[in-house]
Design a protein around this motif. Structure first.
Motif, short mmCIF file in Angstrom:
data_model
loop_
_atom_site.label_atom_id
_atom_site.label_comp_id
_atom_site.label_asym_id
_atom_site.label_seq_id
_atom_site.Cartn_x
_atom_site.Cartn_y
_atom_site.Cartn_z
N THR A 250 0.83 -1.20 0.00
CA THR A 250 0.00 0.00 0.00
C THR A 250 0.86 1.25 0.00
O THR A 250 0.53 2.24 -0.65
CB THR A 250 -0.95 -0.01 1.21
OG1 THR A 250 -1.90 -1.08 1.02
CG2 THR A 250 -1.73 1.29 1.35
N GLY A 253 2.00 1.78 -3.47
CA GLY A 253 0.81 2.12 -4.26
C GLY A 253 0.41 3.57 -4.08
O GLY A 253 0.04 4.26 -5.04
N ARG A 254 0.50 4.03 -2.84
CA ARG A 254 0.17 5.42 -2.54
C ARG A 254 1.11 6.37 -3.30
O ARG A 254 0.67 7.35 -3.89
CB ARG A 254 0.33 5.64 -1.03
CG ARG A 254 -0.64 6.60 -0.41
CD ARG A 254 -0.29 6.89 1.04
NE ARG A 254 -0.13 5.73 1.90
CZ ARG A 254 -1.13 5.09 2.51
NH1 ARG A 254 -2.36 5.50 2.34
NH2 ARG A 254 -0.91 4.05 3.29
N GLN A 257 0.13 6.30 -6.97
CA GLN A 257 -1.09 7.09 -7.22
C GLN A 257 -0.78 8.59 -7.19
O GLN A 257 -1.24 9.36 -8.03
CB GLN A 257 -2.18 6.75 -6.20
CG GLN A 257 -3.53 7.38 -6.55
CD GLN A 257 -4.63 7.07 -5.55
OE1 GLN A 257 -4.42 6.41 -4.54
NE2 GLN A 257 -5.83 7.56 -5.82
N TYR A 267 -4.75 3.80 -14.04
CA TYR A 267 -4.00 2.91 -13.15
C TYR A 267 -4.92 1.93 -12.44
O TYR A 267 -6.10 2.22 -12.23
CB TYR A 267 -3.19 3.70 -12.12
CG TYR A 267 -3.99 4.66 -11.27
CD1 TYR A 267 -4.62 4.23 -10.11
CD2 TYR A 267 -4.13 6.00 -11.64
CE1 TYR A 267 -5.36 5.11 -9.33
CE2 TYR A 267 -4.87 6.88 -10.86
CZ TYR A 267 -5.49 6.44 -9.71
OH TYR A 267 -6.22 7.31 -8.94
N LEU A 269 -4.43 -0.62 -8.93
CA LEU A 269 -3.53 -0.91 -7.82
C LEU A 269 -4.08 -2.09 -7.04
O LEU A 269 -5.24 -2.08 -6.63
CB LEU A 269 -3.41 0.31 -6.90
CG LEU A 269 -3.01 1.65 -7.54
CD1 LEU A 269 -3.19 2.79 -6.54
CD2 LEU A 269 -1.58 1.60 -8.05
N LEU A 271 -3.15 -3.78 -3.68
CA LEU A 271 -2.23 -3.45 -2.59
C LEU A 271 -2.39 -4.43 -1.42
O LEU A 271 -2.81 -5.55 -1.60
CB LEU A 271 -2.45 -1.99 -2.18
CG LEU A 271 -2.41 -1.01 -3.37
CD1 LEU A 271 -2.73 0.40 -2.91
CD2 LEU A 271 -1.08 -1.06 -4.10
N GLY A 451 -13.15 -6.81 -1.24
CA GLY A 451 -13.44 -7.17 -2.62
C GLY A 451 -13.67 -8.65 -2.87
O GLY A 451 -14.30 -9.02 -3.86
N GLY A 469 -9.33 -4.87 -4.29
CA GLY A 469 -9.69 -4.43 -2.96
C GLY A 469 -10.58 -3.21 -2.86
O GLY A 469 -10.72 -2.44 -3.79
N TYR A 470 -11.17 -3.08 -1.68
CA TYR A 470 -11.85 -1.87 -1.24
C TYR A 470 -10.79 -1.04 -0.48
O TYR A 470 -9.72 -1.52 -0.14
CB TYR A 470 -12.98 -2.19 -0.25
CG TYR A 470 -14.25 -2.78 -0.83
CD1 TYR A 470 -14.26 -3.53 -1.99
CD2 TYR A 470 -15.46 -2.58 -0.17
CE1 TYR A 470 -15.43 -4.07 -2.48
CE2 TYR A 470 -16.65 -3.12 -0.66
CZ TYR A 470 -16.62 -3.87 -1.81
OH TYR A 470 -17.79 -4.41 -2.28
N LYS A 471 -11.17 0.15 -0.15
CA LYS A 471 -10.38 1.01 0.73
C LYS A 471 -8.90 1.06 0.33
O LYS A 471 -8.60 1.21 -0.86
CB LYS A 471 -10.57 0.56 2.19
CG LYS A 471 -12.05 0.61 2.64
CD LYS A 471 -12.23 0.59 4.13
CE LYS A 471 -12.09 -0.78 4.73
NZ LYS A 471 -12.44 -0.85 6.15
N GLU A 472 -7.99 0.91 1.28
CA GLU A 472 -6.57 1.08 0.94
C GLU A 472 -5.93 -0.19 0.40
O GLU A 472 -4.72 -0.30 0.31
CB GLU A 472 -5.79 1.63 2.15
CG GLU A 472 -6.25 3.03 2.49
CD GLU A 472 -5.43 3.68 3.59
OE1 GLU A 472 -4.25 3.36 3.74
OE2 GLU A 472 -5.99 4.54 4.31
N GLY A 474 -6.54 -1.09 -2.60
CA GLY A 474 -6.32 -0.91 -4.04
C GLY A 474 -7.49 -0.32 -4.78
O GLY A 474 -8.55 -0.05 -4.21
N VAL A 475 -7.27 -0.16 -6.08
CA VAL A 475 -8.25 0.43 -6.97
C VAL A 475 -8.37 -0.46 -8.20
O VAL A 475 -7.36 -0.82 -8.80
CB VAL A 475 -7.82 1.83 -7.44
CG1 VAL A 475 -8.84 2.42 -8.40
CG2 VAL A 475 -7.61 2.76 -6.26
N ARG A 477 -10.23 -3.83 -10.52
CA ARG A 477 -10.31 -5.28 -10.40
C ARG A 477 -9.47 -5.92 -11.49
O ARG A 477 -9.30 -5.36 -12.57
CB ARG A 477 -11.76 -5.76 -10.55
CG ARG A 477 -12.67 -5.32 -9.41
CD ARG A 477 -12.28 -5.96 -8.08
NE ARG A 477 -13.08 -5.46 -6.98
CZ ARG A 477 -12.78 -4.38 -6.26
NH1 ARG A 477 -11.69 -3.67 -6.53
NH2 ARG A 477 -13.56 -3.98 -5.27
#
Lengths: 491, 318
Positions: A250, A253-254, A257, A267, A269, A271, A451, A469-472, A474-475, A477
């Motif tokens: 993460t 990833g941050r 981003q 993008y 991610l 994470l 997710g 994922g949800y939240k931190e 990732g972004v 699928r």
């Protein structure tokens, strides 16, 4: 609270010892040195530099791998751009698909070699490499190949078009599988690729480059640049990349981003995670214990979606923990190439150090540690399967991703408490629910913000099944129909 | 202030013939030539924020002026502060679980109810649009388009899931399906020039999909958005589902993007500097950034872009 012996004790105690059953490594061909795979052939890096890749189970050098610098990355992106403009974007989609089918078939043909090298280079048990990583990698190519000429059906009333050149950065926990996971959909959607494998596990990606070459994939459609974080950073920052796909921590990833802000690059991610695996009192306990083992000790816990937090209902907590400890004692730790091995080597010295620092932190913060007493080999990087009890929500081992075979156990009384504890994290990649009651599965599954939900199972993957994922965590699928949009522009 | 009022009244009088059919009680002001004994002073509306189903003033007690097309002062708008935004996020978070768990049927009925309420107050909204420069026919057209937009998304609430979810044919013996779930709490920066239709196009697909939100209305044309809050308030939209702020975009945009308890930020517009700032700030909690260019086509993809995909596995066996 119940105490003492569980009502039904699994009997693991037999007089049988497993004899060694090592897979012979002589079928695998590993060159002494690998260049970068650019424009359909292996080329020497402009940097002139190479680094060693070692076997984490023995610390012996397996090969030397090129370290790509910004010039090398630039070269790869240029070649990928040329291949995109001149060949790949102009090819009939059905033909594109046929190339991808070819790749799938060749991986299947060379599956044993891939499994061995994956195990040698990354430390994972050959059983997992053979039964999971390699077959799934082939399946990812096979599944996505078929999408190449069917994309219009995936997005009604829109006209999908490729994104262009995509940069992909993958982690060391599933080196070949992650490469397949990333390359297959990118190609199916008509993009060309520059892929950067993880520093400690480049070999199967380079073997995949051989497959890609042998499949006669047009030159430059897939390029593989090896190196460390600086190579990845050069790729992220390259102006002529249209999309970045990253799997990793993460924190990185941050940064990615942030650095992509304002560039217009797409993008995705994938994470970190800190998944809760929830065991209800009405669960089939023996199955659940197996599920817990698989959730946290699969691939030495080097799994972003690992069930690293166990939430167990108070009334069965003692029973579950007792059975879990007994089962942990039966795990076979050692030579990853041995077909009986359950727990292989930790991927790198750096990762082992990180895990050990959490073991220390966990104890310092007041949790109670239990470890398998199995002796580990003298060389290589090893961490016995570990669990912590008496942990609080505020403990680092509950909040932070350890990425190793370390389980933190908490208890709960009510369904709502389980859900609220499961969601008390910045992560949201996966979650597990164990119960024989269907309505509870749907309730808990719906309310966990993650997710992927595994109900009465854990750590299952399939190319048709969207992952992310949800939240931190990732972004976006990857996989399935939903993963395609990451590699397409949709008007 | 007295001087200013006087100026407003005079200017209004000059305008009278041009806009004499304006219906809004807010905009139409008494003409100076009415005999004093018969004159009735119009009751003007105070435009406030909409947070947690209530209409508070900004905690900062600051204001800014909204001027009409002719330069006349229409209203003192609340210049919301960062603290107002944080309060609004709290409200949106509190409302999130129940709104996302509300049945698709219920969400559809509530969106339809908003359309019904808006239809009943169409004249007021048209008058507000006229006051800020729209022609009468354009205003009427915008209001009807806004109502129809709400009806359109009301009809989507129980359909998009069927279009975007899937049963996935995994190779192992598992039942595996993927569904959409709302992203959660969303901060929305409305397009700089969006008034009624723009605001509804921004917001309707988000709440249709079960998200709750905090919207920053257009800085220069916030009247419709705040008046719409009154419509939402009487349409069974639960408190906190939609929160509306007015104020200076420049001093709030960073907070909208960086707040750690906001799951996604929706940006309507094409200012590259703002987009860069938002995308940078969003990285703090891996916030989803949804950029909507002007003229984005309405449709279910406006809903799905603010949804997460959740995949569930269960073994098949005995």
């Amino acid at each position: 609270m119940s105490t003492g012996e569980p009502a039904h004790k699994l009997n693991y105690d037999t007089r049988w010892e497993y004899s060694p059953a090592p897979e012979s490594a002589d079928h695998a061909r590993i060159d002494e040195q690998y260049g970068l795979f650019i424009g359909g052939k292996f080329v020497a890096p402009k940097s002139g530099e190479y680094f060693n890749t070692i076997n984490p189970a023995t610390e012996k050098v397996l090969s030397r791998v090129a370290a790509a610098n910004a010039d090398d990355v630039n070269n790869a992106v240029k070649v990928a751009r040329g291949a995109y403009e001149n060949v790949w974007s102009k090819m009939r989609p059905a033909e594109r698909g046929k190339y991808i089918f070819r790749i799938a078939r060749i991986i299947q043909e060379r599956s044993r070699e891939f499994a061995i090298i994956e195990s040698l280079d990354g430390g994972k048990p050959i059983r997992e490499a053979r039964d999971i990583d390699v077959p799934l990698a082939a399946a990812h190519f096979f599944y996505h190949a078929g999408w190449a000429d069917k994309l219009d059906y995936a997005f009604p009333c829109r006209s999908p078009s490729p994104v262009g050149v995509v940069g992909q950065i993958i982690p060391w926990n599933f080196p070949l599988l992650m490469a397949a996971w990333k390359i297959a959909p990118a190609l199916a959607c008509g993009n060309t690729v520059v892929l950067k494998p993880a520093e400690t596990t480049s070999l199967t990606a380079l073997k995949l480059a051989e497959v890609i070459r042998d499949a006669d994939l047009p030159k430059g459609v897939v390029n593989i640049v090896t190196g460390d974080g600086s190579t990845g950073s050069a790729l992220v920052q390259h102006n002529d990349i249209n999309k970045i796909a990253f799997t990793g921590s993460t924190d990185v990833g941050r940064l990615i981003q942030h650095s992509l802000a304002g560039t217009g690059k797409k993008y995705t991610l994938e994470l970190g995670g800190k998944a809760a695996n929830i065991i209800f009192a009405d669960a089939p306990i023996d199955q659940a214990v197996e599920g817990i083992i698989n959730a946290i000790f699969f691939n030495q816990g080097h799994v972003c979606c690992a069930g690293s937090r166990l939430l167990v209902q108070e009334s069965v907590a003692d029973q579950v923990v007792t059975k879990l400890k007994e089962r942990m004692q039966t795990l076979i730790i050692g030579d990853p190439l041995d077909k009986n091995t359950d727990i292989g080597a930790i991927n790198s010295a750096a990762q082992l150090e990180r895990i050990n620092s959490y073991l220390e932190l966990g104890q310092n913060e007041g949790a109670e540690m239990f470890q398998c007493t199995t002796k580990t080999p003298d060389f290589g990087f090893w961490c016995p399967p570990t669990l912590f009890t008496q942990v609080a929500q505020s403990h680092s081992i509950v909040r932070e991703e350890v990425f190793g075979p370390v389980l933190a156990i908490q208890t709960f009384r009510t369904v709502d408490e389980a859900i609220s504890k499961a969601n008390n994290t910045q992560y949201g990649l996966s979650g597990g629910v164990w119960t024989d009651k269907g309505s509870k599965i749907f309730n808990v599954g719906k309310n966990i913000r993650a997710g992927v939900i595994w109900a009465n199972t854990f750590n299952k993957f399939d190319p048709t099944s969207p992952f992310g994922g949800y939240k931190e965590s990732g972004v976006g699928r990857e996989g399935g129909l939903h993963g395609l949009s990451a590699y397409l522009n949709l008007d | 202030m007295d001087k200013k009022n006087q100026k407003r009244t005079t200017r209004n009088a000059k305008q009278k013939t041009a806009s004499k059919k304006a219906v809004s009680t807010k905009i139409k002001r008494p003409a100076v030539d009415t005999p004093v004994e018969k004159a009735r002073l119009q009751v003007n509306k105070t435009y406030k924020l909409y947070i947690n189903g209530k209409f508070p003033r900004t905690e900062s007690a600051r204001y800014y002026n909204i001027l009409g097309a002719d330069g006349s002062m229409i209203a003192n708008m609340c210049r919301a502060s960062r603290k107002d935004f944080r309060e609004a996020v709290l409200a949106a978070r509190k409302a999130q679980l129940s709104w996302s768990n509300a049945s698709a049927y219920l969400r559809g009925q509530i969106l339809y109810r908003i359309a019904e309420m808006l239809e009943g107050r169409a004249d007021q909204f048209a008058a507000e649009l006229c006051a800020t420069g729209a022609s009468k026919s354009a205003a009427a057209k915008e209001v009807t388009a806004a109502i129809d937009c709400l009806v359109y998304y009301a009809g989507w609430t129980d359909k998009y899931q069927q279009i975007f979810s899937s049963v996935n044919p995994v190779a192992s013996s598992h039942f595996n399906f993927s569904i959409l779930e709302p992203m959660g709490v969303i901060s929305v920066l409305c397009a700089p020039k969006s008034s009624l239709l723009g605001f509804i196009s921004d917001v309707a697909p988000l709440i249709a999909g079960g998200n709750t939100l905090v919207a920053l209305a257009s800085e220069s044309a916030p009247l419709s958005a705040i008046s719409l809050a009154e419509v939402l308030h009487s349409s069974d939209v639960p408190a906190g589902v939609v929160n509306i702020l007015t104020g200076y975009r420049a001093e709030l945009v960073e907070q909208f993007a960086s707040h750690m308890d906001v799951n996604a930020v929706v940006y309507n517009g094409d200012d590259t500097e703002e987009i860069k700032l938002i995308e940078e700030q969003a990285a703090a909690n891996i916030k989803r950034v949804i950029i909507r260019r002007q003229g984005a086509k309405p449709g279910p993809y406006q809903i799905s872009q603010a949804q997460e995909v959740k995949t569930t596995w269960h073994p098949i066996g005995n």
